[in-house]
Design a protein around this motif. Structure first.
Motif, PDB file in Angstrom:
ATOM      1  N   LEU A   3       0.817  -1.216   0.000  1.00 14.34           N
ATOM      2  CA  LEU A   3       0.000   0.000   0.000  1.00 14.34           C
ATOM      3  C   LEU A   3       0.849   1.263   0.000  1.00 14.34           C
ATOM      4  O   LEU A   3       0.451   2.273  -0.584  1.00 14.34           O
ATOM      5  CB  LEU A   3      -0.932   0.005   1.222  1.00 14.34           C
ATOM      6  N   ALA A   4       1.997   1.212   0.673  1.00 10.15           N
ATOM      7  CA  ALA A   4       2.832   2.421   0.736  1.00 10.15           C
ATOM      8  C   ALA A   4       4.199   2.076   1.320  1.00 10.15           C
ATOM      9  O   ALA A   4       4.361   1.063   2.002  1.00 10.15           O
ATOM     10  CB  ALA A   4       2.162   3.492   1.586  1.00 10.15           C
ATOM     11  N   GLU A   5       5.164   2.948   1.030  1.00 10.95           N
ATOM     12  CA  GLU A   5       6.452   2.933   1.713  1.00 10.95           C
ATOM     13  C   GLU A   5       6.609   4.279   2.395  1.00 10.95           C
ATOM     14  O   GLU A   5       6.506   5.320   1.748  1.00 10.95           O
ATOM     15  CB  GLU A   5       7.599   2.678   0.733  1.00 10.95           C
ATOM     16  N   LEU A   6       6.835   4.260   3.694  1.00 14.66           N
ATOM     17  CA  LEU A   6       6.867   5.494   4.491  1.00 14.66           C
ATOM     18  C   LEU A   6       8.228   5.663   5.142  1.00 14.66           C
ATOM     19  O   LEU A   6       8.868   4.684   5.548  1.00 14.66           O
ATOM     20  CB  LEU A   6       5.767   5.450   5.564  1.00 14.66           C
ATOM     21  N   GLY A   7       8.642   6.925   5.243  1.00 16.92           N
ATOM     22  CA  GLY A   7       9.950   7.222   5.815  1.00 16.92           C
ATOM     23  C   GLY A   7       9.859   8.115   7.035  1.00 16.92           C
ATOM     24  O   GLY A   7       8.786   8.254   7.650  1.00 16.92           O
ATOM     25  N   PRO A   8      10.964   8.757   7.412  1.00 16.99           N
ATOM     26  CA  PRO A   8      11.021   9.583   8.621  1.00 16.99           C
ATOM     27  C   PRO A   8       9.933  10.651   8.642  1.00 16.99           C
ATOM     28  O   PRO A   8       9.661  11.316   7.643  1.00 16.99           O
ATOM     29  CB  PRO A   8      12.415  10.212   8.542  1.00 16.99           C
ATOM     30  N   GLY A   9       9.319  10.806   9.804  1.00 15.82           N
ATOM     31  CA  GLY A   9       8.285  11.808  10.008  1.00 15.82           C
ATOM     32  C   GLY A   9       6.873  11.301   9.777  1.00 15.82           C
ATOM     33  O   GLY A   9       5.900  11.942  10.186  1.00 15.82           O
ATOM     34  N   GLU A  10       6.730  10.123   9.129  1.00 19.96           N
ATOM     35  CA  GLU A  10       5.393   9.600   8.834  1.00 19.96           C
ATOM     36  C   GLU A  10       4.790   8.939  10.070  1.00 19.96           C
ATOM     37  O   GLU A  10       5.487   8.328  10.882  1.00 19.96           O
ATOM     38  CB  GLU A  10       5.444   8.578   7.692  1.00 19.96           C
ATOM     39  N   LEU A  11       3.475   9.064  10.172  1.00 22.28           N
ATOM     40  CA  LEU A  11       2.729   8.474  11.281  1.00 22.28           C
ATOM     41  C   LEU A  11       2.082   7.184  10.794  1.00 22.28           C
ATOM     42  O   LEU A  11       1.465   7.149   9.727  1.00 22.28           O
ATOM     43  CB  LEU A  11       1.655   9.461  11.751  1.00 22.28           C
ATOM     44  N   VAL A  12       2.212   6.085  11.553  1.00 22.45           N
ATOM     45  CA  VAL A  12       1.582   4.816  11.199  1.00 22.45           C
ATOM     46  C   VAL A  12       0.821   4.283  12.416  1.00 22.45           C
ATOM     47  O   VAL A  12       1.210   4.517  13.562  1.00 22.45           O
ATOM     48  CB  VAL A  12       2.608   3.769  10.729  1.00 22.45           C
ATOM     49  N   GLY A  13      -0.281   3.595  12.138  1.00 23.14           N
ATOM     50  CA  GLY A  13      -1.064   3.005  13.218  1.00 23.14           C
ATOM     51  C   GLY A  13      -2.147   3.909  13.757  1.00 23.14           C
ATOM     52  O   GLY A  13      -2.892   3.531  14.659  1.00 23.14           O
ATOM     53  N   GLU A  14      -2.264   5.130  13.186  1.00 26.81           N
ATOM     54  CA  GLU A  14      -3.233   6.081  13.739  1.00 26.81           C
ATOM     55  C   GLU A  14      -4.671   5.701  13.398  1.00 26.81           C
ATOM     56  O   GLU A  14      -5.600   6.075  14.120  1.00 26.81           O
ATOM     57  CB  GLU A  14      -2.905   7.496  13.235  1.00 26.81           C
ATOM     58  N   ILE A  15      -4.881   4.938  12.312  1.00 27.73           N
ATOM     59  CA  ILE A  15      -6.244   4.563  11.933  1.00 27.73           C
ATOM     60  C   ILE A  15      -6.868   3.671  12.998  1.00 27.73           C
ATOM     61  O   ILE A  15      -7.991   3.904  13.469  1.00 27.73           O
ATOM     62  CB  ILE A  15      -6.246   3.852  10.563  1.00 27.73           C
ATOM     63  N   GLY A  16      -6.151   2.622  13.397  1.00 29.98           N
ATOM     64  CA  GLY A  16      -6.671   1.725  14.429  1.00 29.98           C
ATOM     65  C   GLY A  16      -6.835   2.418  15.758  1.00 29.98           C
ATOM     66  O   GLY A  16      -7.766   2.130  16.516  1.00 29.98           O
ATOM     67  N   LEU A  17      -5.948   3.374  16.039  1.00 29.54           N
ATOM     68  CA  LEU A  17      -6.024   4.077  17.321  1.00 29.54           C
ATOM     69  C   LEU A  17      -7.261   4.958  17.398  1.00 29.54           C
ATOM     70  O   LEU A  17      -7.996   4.943  18.382  1.00 29.54           O
ATOM     71  CB  LEU A  17      -4.749   4.897  17.518  1.00 29.54           C
ATOM     72  N   ILE A  18      -7.523   5.738  16.348  1.00 34.32           N
ATOM     73  CA  ILE A  18      -8.658   6.664  16.367  1.00 34.32           C
ATOM     74  C   ILE A  18      -9.994   5.924  16.208  1.00 34.32           C
ATOM     75  O   ILE A  18     -10.967   6.212  16.897  1.00 34.32           O
ATOM     76  CB  ILE A  18      -8.498   7.719  15.258  1.00 34.32           C
ATOM     77  N   ARG A  19     -10.028   4.931  15.306  1.00 35.89           N
ATOM     78  CA  ARG A  19     -11.294   4.244  15.035  1.00 35.89           C
ATOM     79  C   ARG A  19     -11.550   3.100  15.996  1.00 35.89           C
ATOM     80  O   ARG A  19     -12.610   2.476  15.973  1.00 35.89           O
ATOM     81  CB  ARG A  19     -11.310   3.714  13.597  1.00 35.89           C
ATOM     82  N   ASN A  20     -10.559   2.772  16.827  1.00 35.75           N
ATOM     83  CA  ASN A  20     -10.706   1.717  17.823  1.00 35.75           C
ATOM     84  C   ASN A  20     -11.088   0.389  17.162  1.00 35.75           C
ATOM     85  O   ASN A  20     -11.963  -0.342  17.629  1.00 35.75           O
ATOM     86  CB  ASN A  20     -11.753   2.102  18.872  1.00 35.75           C
ATOM     87  N   LEU A  21     -10.413   0.075  16.038  1.00 37.06           N
ATOM     88  CA  LEU A  21     -10.676  -1.151  15.299  1.00 37.06           C
ATOM     89  C   LEU A  21      -9.405  -1.969  15.190  1.00 37.06           C
ATOM     90  O   LEU A  21      -8.317  -1.524  15.552  1.00 37.06           O
ATOM     91  CB  LEU A  21     -11.186  -0.812  13.887  1.00 37.06           C
ATOM     92  N   GLN A  22      -9.547  -3.182  14.688  1.00 33.75           N
ATOM     93  CA  GLN A  22      -8.372  -3.996  14.419  1.00 33.75           C
ATOM     94  C   GLN A  22      -7.500  -3.320  13.363  1.00 33.75           C
ATOM     95  O   GLN A  22      -7.984  -2.548  12.540  1.00 33.75           O
ATOM     96  CB  GLN A  22      -8.783  -5.386  13.924  1.00 33.75           C
TER      97      GLN A  22
END
Length: 606
Positions: free
Chosen positions: A74-93
């Motif tokens: 889906l993507a390649e992310l580098g320094p400064g990028e935020l990951v995991g915020e979708i599950g944290l905000i939506r409280n989903l798997q």
């Protein structure tokens, strides 16, 4: 404590600028440093962890498993990028996995710290929400696979013009007869289509609705009701038509869907589609499945063992067991072989039902008609040296076997030539199996089992040349007659053309059957005639198999064009070697297929 360089990195982060240093220090004290080696997982898809991470050093891959079990980049992310915020905000798997590329150092932010930052900086929170929306829609569009031919960078732009809508269980989304100006894609949950004259259809993740109405300028023919709490992606008509105008494979794909779902509306399509929609099947046909060999070996080996037991033990029960297994070994192996050639098949149980149903219906019917037609004489007094008798028997038996097939091929699900071949072979071999058992039964009470076994072995070896082949050919003729008027791939559908095909194939089956039964004066001529009939039948059958496989392959290519998805090898994803089962129509599709070629609904692994 995290290093001072990491603290400076956070202070300079664009999303955290403007937060007072003292307030930021409160968060920094709660942040933990995570170090990963190449290939280690930072997040695992479907897990329930509630942290998010800011990449400090290195790069990560974001991957997800699509509906048919393949891992997509889906993507390649580098320094400064935020990951995991979708599950944290939506409280989903977790909706994706995040894996380190080389050495990676990330800063873990737990839920309290994230919420604290969100309260301190509206810019931080709003930026995260926008990013989440784009990433979520992009992931959903990629998993849905209808847009899989669109390059990933352009698909992200498509995500920006797509809306997410939540619907509650029982909510009416679209009413029958309503004008539709949107294209709907099911992201999660279940949506039921209810029509006045049609069976209920349930759309799930990966399915879509509205292409027919948008392409033909007609009103909705269904009422859409949410079966459970669901999410749908919505794209406007203008955007939808723009995409179709720009991406020919997508246009081709949706035109084929329209042809499958509502072929009577093809003439109303408002967009141009010319020769560019003729798909060139440059790829070679996939290799046929060889599972039929297992059935042949098991049944053949079992029959051999039972033959020896019946021959030397002289037990009535062993004779009956050998009789039953010997009667079905050839027919079952033949049907399994024909079915293995099919790319878009039905479950084995359904083919078996045709096998049994024809045996139950056709054998008694043929016996009764032969008694009446052939002057009510006993079967063993038929004079097969007169052409009238074998021709009459062939006509009666082929007609009786076709009864079940005629009912089947007229249903909407029997779309392909291969369907007719498989069901015709099953019908013919169901008849042949019972006929073999009856012939063997005549010799059951003999002092030696040798006569019964000889009959069974001979009929098992000759079974590919007989009933299954003839009925498959005749059933294809019936299929042509019932399908040409509704399938644009089969010609203009003129009544005489349709029925000529049916008559020619039926007569071919009857003539081969009659010649097979005809009693020639010379045994050598009889053997030659049987050889000629056998090879003629198999030649026609294999010609139909080749044509049928190419037809299925062509439709599969149109519905599942070559994609721009980055498919990854993922050790966490189980190797999918089995076929994919369509919940919409019960078809079995090849591994990796995304949409069913029979009903066009999305496929998914269990």
């Amino acid at each position: 404590m995290i290093p001072n360089t990491a603290v400076d990195f956070l202070r300079d982060h664009p999303l955290l600028r403007g937060i007072p240093d003292g307030e930021l220090r409160n968060v920094i004290d709660a942040i933990k440093l995570v170090s990963l080696e190449d290939g280690q997982r930072l997040l695992m898809e479907a897990s329930t962890s509630k942290d998010c991470f800011i990449i400090w050093q290195g790069k990560v891959q974001v991957t997800s498993v699509n509906l048919v079990g393949k891992a997509l980049l889906l993507a390649e992310l580098g320094p400064g990028e935020l990951v995991g915020e979708i599950g944290l905000i939506r409280n989903l798997q977790r909706s994706a996995s995040v894996t380190a590329i080389g050495q990676v150092r990330a800063l873990r932010l737990d839920r309290p710290s994230f919420e604290y930052l969100a309260n301190l900086s509206p810019l931080f929170y709003e930026s995260v929400l926008v990013n989440i929306r784009i990433r979520m829609i992009h992931s959903m569009l990629r998993k849905a696979t209808i847009w899989s031919v669109i390059p990933d960078a352009e698909l992200r732009g498509l995500a920006e013009i797509t809306m997410i809508k939540k619907v509650m269980k029982g909510e009416e989304i679209i009413a029958e007869g309503a004008v539709i100006d949107q294209f709907l894609m099911i992201s999660s949950g279940s949506i039921e289509l209810r029509g006045r004259k049609r069976r209920k259809i349930v759309l799930r993740e990966g399915d879509f609705y509205g292409e027919t109405e948008l392409l033909t300028d007609t009103v909705s023919s269904h009422t859409l009701i949410a079966v459970e709490d669901s999410e749908i992606l919505i794209m406007g008509k203008l955007e939808f038509l723009t995409i179709l105008d720009y991406y020919a494979p997508v246009r081709q794909q949706l035109i084929k869907v329209l042809n499958i779902r509502t072929p009577h509306l093809m003439e109303k399509v408002t967009i141009a589609f010319g020769e560019e929609f003729i798909v060139e099947d440059n790829e070679s046909l996939p290799k046929a499945k060889d599972k039929w060999m297992d059935q042949l070996l098991w049944l053949g080996g079992g029959f051999l063992v039972l033959s020896l037991l019946a021959l030397f033990l002289h037990s009535q029960w062993w004779k009956i067991a050998a009789l039953i297994v010997g009667g079905v070994v050839g027919p079952v192996a033949f049907v399994a072989f024909v079915r293995s050639q099919q790319l878009v098949g039905f479950r084995q149980m359904r083919v078996g039902l045709v096998f049994v149903s024809t045996a139950i219906v056709a054998i008694p019917l043929a016996w009764y008609l032969e008694r009446i037609w052939l002057f009510e004489v006993k079967a063993n007094s038929f004079d097969f040296s007169q052409l009238y008798v074998p021709l009459s028997v062939a006509l009666i038996e082929e007609t009786a076997k076709l009864l079940i097939c005629v009912i089947l091929v007229r249903t909407r699900k029997i779309q392909f030539l291969m369907d007719a071949v498989v069901f015709g072979a099953a019908a013919g071999m169901g008849f042949a199996a019972v006929e073999s058992i009856i012939y063997g039964w005549v010799h059951l009470d003999e002092a030696s089992s040798l006569g019964m076994l000889a009959v069974l072995w001979m009929r098992a070896l000759l079974s590919p040349f007989g009933h299954g082949t003839w009925t498959a050919i005749a059933t294809v003729g019936i299929w042509y007659a019932s399908s040409m008027h509704k399938n644009s791939n089969l010609g203009n559908g003129k009544p005489w053309t349709r029925w000529r095909h049916a008559l020619e194939m039926f007569l071919a089956a009857v003539v081969m059957h009659a010649l097979w039964n005809y009693r020639f004066e010379s045994g050598l001529i009889k053997a030659g005639a049987m050889t000629l009939v056998g090879f003629m039948g198999l030649y026609l059958l294999f010609s139909l198999l080749r044509r049928g496989r190419r037809e299925e392959f062509h439709v599969l290519n149109m519905l599942n064009p070559t994609t721009h998805e980055a498919i990854l090898h993922d050790d966490q994803v189980k190797s999918m070697t089995q076929e994919l089962y369509c919940e919409g129509c019960g078809s079995m599709s090849p591994q990796g297929t995304r949409y069913c070629a029979r009903c066009s609904q999305a496929l998914r692994i269990k």
